[in-house]
Write an enzyme that holds these catalytic residues in place. Structure first.
Site, PDB file in Angstrom:
ATOM      1  N   ASP A  64       0.821  -1.215   0.000  1.00 31.49           N
ATOM      2  CA  ASP A  64       0.000   0.000   0.000  1.00 31.49           C
ATOM      3  C   ASP A  64       0.851   1.260   0.000  1.00 31.49           C
ATOM      4  O   ASP A  64       0.622   2.187  -0.788  1.00 31.49           O
ATOM      5  CB  ASP A  64      -0.947   0.005   1.206  1.00 31.49           C
ATOM      6  CG  ASP A  64      -2.065  -1.006   1.087  1.00 31.49           C
ATOM      7  OD1 ASP A  64      -2.445  -1.338  -0.049  1.00 31.49           O
ATOM      8  OD2 ASP A  64      -2.557  -1.481   2.123  1.00 31.49           O
ATOM      9  N   SER A  65       1.836   1.326   0.902  1.00 32.38           N
ATOM     10  CA  SER A  65       2.660   2.540   0.972  1.00 32.38           C
ATOM     11  C   SER A  65       3.520   2.701  -0.276  1.00 32.38           C
ATOM     12  O   SER A  65       3.801   3.826  -0.707  1.00 32.38           O
ATOM     13  CB  SER A  65       3.534   2.521   2.231  1.00 32.38           C
ATOM     14  OG  SER A  65       4.405   1.408   2.237  1.00 32.38           O
ATOM     15  N   LEU A  78      10.650   4.179   8.438  1.00 33.02           N
ATOM     16  CA  LEU A  78      10.832   4.457   9.855  1.00 33.02           C
ATOM     17  C   LEU A  78      11.329   3.208  10.558  1.00 33.02           C
ATOM     18  O   LEU A  78      10.632   2.188  10.609  1.00 33.02           O
ATOM     19  CB  LEU A  78       9.519   4.921  10.483  1.00 33.02           C
ATOM     20  CG  LEU A  78       8.866   6.142   9.834  1.00 33.02           C
ATOM     21  CD1 LEU A  78       7.605   6.537  10.599  1.00 33.02           C
ATOM     22  CD2 LEU A  78       9.845   7.302   9.770  1.00 33.02           C
ATOM     23  N   CYS A 106       0.270   5.381  17.282  1.00 32.71           N
ATOM     24  CA  CYS A 106       1.381   5.534  16.339  1.00 32.71           C
ATOM     25  C   CYS A 106       1.086   6.634  15.326  1.00 32.71           C
ATOM     26  O   CYS A 106       1.958   7.451  15.009  1.00 32.71           O
ATOM     27  CB  CYS A 106       1.640   4.206  15.629  1.00 32.71           C
ATOM     28  SG  CYS A 106       3.044   4.241  14.484  1.00 32.71           S
ATOM     29  N   CYS A 132       2.025  -4.587  15.420  1.00 35.28           N
ATOM     30  CA  CYS A 132       3.258  -4.681  14.637  1.00 35.28           C
ATOM     31  C   CYS A 132       4.469  -5.033  15.491  1.00 35.28           C
ATOM     32  O   CYS A 132       5.387  -5.698  15.013  1.00 35.28           O
ATOM     33  CB  CYS A 132       3.498  -3.380  13.882  1.00 35.28           C
ATOM     34  SG  CYS A 132       3.943  -1.971  14.908  1.00 35.28           S
TER      35      CYS A 132
END
Length: 378
Positions: A24-25, A44, A113, A212
């Protein structure tokens, strides 16, 4: 006074694309670059020890993920960097997660987050470096009205909508947010096909699931390692002892499985977790209808625009993939008081409630207390 909001013209923007290493990113960054923006990719590094590879579809922030993100950036043809935000992530997300469970609440680390890392620490650094916007692969839309006011809305494809975990974004953060996938009305298979057409190797990479930073999915084991095991009682609503547990933090409101109660209920029906008391280390269980909530009070509201004035009618979402439910809500003495049109079930302190006006995200708040449907309003 300067205005650091991206201009509403179609001029190219300097965009920092947060690239997790997933499909997706990567597609979001590719679309932003294709639209003519000056895009830089950044991964990140959120784990202090990202040595282990992902297991199946779990986990993130591994060396594998950073390499996948770098390869995608190379294919797109954009600069790429890795930024170490592990200390900030540990303090603002992981330690908050543990502390909330220790206090008997059920947090949502994805919201934290987004609030503290992707649209606070990352955005602040991006703006300091001269970027206009941060781009992510979330399925949501930012709509600019004719008067220039920016609003957060559900994704065009509500089956993939992720606006719930973005409900913590305020005006300033929305002014610098870009979600290129938000207008996509398509299947995930088609997103993967687009990635493949673009030559992105992550096209077939599994999605990450669960929390995550708990790669094996064992939340109870993760908490036990940090909080230690502490035996306590499992009781019914009358206080009768039914069994024991190894730590109240290992339970959530509405939980049915894993109670390990040997004595069946008098009516023979399943029992559910109704209450978690960290002070006495006690877990209270009872029948399903005792989970029905008619009202709640939520604290620390964050508004995606101007704060509502007076009582109003909205729809509310209580979990990331939950259904909308009609509510009447009002801010009273800084807290959000909500009454449900129909009882809802399994609502836990620590969860986020996100209010909607149609597809527009009004804002969110953290649930502090609930009132049973039979007990009246807040």
């Amino acid at each position: 006074m300067t205005d650091d909001t991206p201009q509403r013209t179609r001029r190219p923007l300097r965009v920092l694309a947060a690239m997790s290493g997933g499909v997706d990113s990567a597609v979001a960054a590719a679309r932003a670059a294709e639209a003519g923006h000056d895009v830089t990719g950044v991964h990140l590094a959120l784990s202090a020890n990202p040595q282990s590879f992902r297991t199946g579809a779990r986990g993130c922030c591994t060396i594998e993920d950073s390499r996948d993100a770098r390869r995608a950036a190379d294919v797109i043809g954009i600069p790429f960097y890795v930024w170490d935000l592990a200390d900030r992530f540990r303090e603002d997300v992981v330690e908050d997660f543990v502390a909330e469970y220790e206090a008997g609440r059920t947090p949502n680390p994805c919201l934290r987050c987004n609030e503290k890392i992707k649209f606070a620490a990352l955005l602040d650094k991006a703006l300091a470096l001269g970027f206009d916007a941060v781009c992510t692969g979330h399925y949501a839309r930012v709509i600019v009205r004719e008067d220039g006011v920016r609003e957060l809305h559900r994704a065009s494809d509500q089956a993939k909508d992720q606006s719930y975990v973005l409900g913590v974004l305020d005006d300033r953060q929305l002014a610098h947010a870009m979600f290129p996938l938000g207008d996509t009305v398509t299947t995930k298979a088609e997103i993967r096909a687009e990635a493949e057409r673009r030559g992105l190797a992550v096209a077939k990479k599994p999605d990450s699931h669960d929390i995550c930073f708990i790669a094996d999915g064992d939340t109870q084991g993760f908490l036990a390692d940090r909080l230690g095991r502490a035996e306590g009682d499992i009781v019914d609503e009358s206080g009768n002892r039914l069994g024991t547990h190894e730590g109240a933090y290992g339970f959530t409101i509405g939980q049915r499985k894993g109670l390990r109660i040997g004595t069946p209920a008098p009516d023979g029906k399943p029992r559910y977790v109704l209450d978690i008391s960290p002070v006495t280390n006690t877990v209270t269980v009872g029948p399903a209808d005792a989970l029905d909530v008619g009202a709640l009070r939520a604290i620390k509201p964050r508004w995606c625009g101007a704060a509502p004035t007076g009582p109003g009618t909205y729809t509310a979402q209580l979990r990331a993939h939950g259904e909308e439910t009609p509510v009447r809500a009002e801010v009273v003495d800084g807290s959000l008081e909500v009454v449900f049109a129909e009882p809802v079930r399994g609502v836990a302190p620590g969860q986020a409630i996100v209010l909607y006006d149609g597809t527009r995200v009004v804002g969110s708040a953290t649930i502090a207390a609930t009132v049973r449907a039979t007990a009246g309003a807040v």
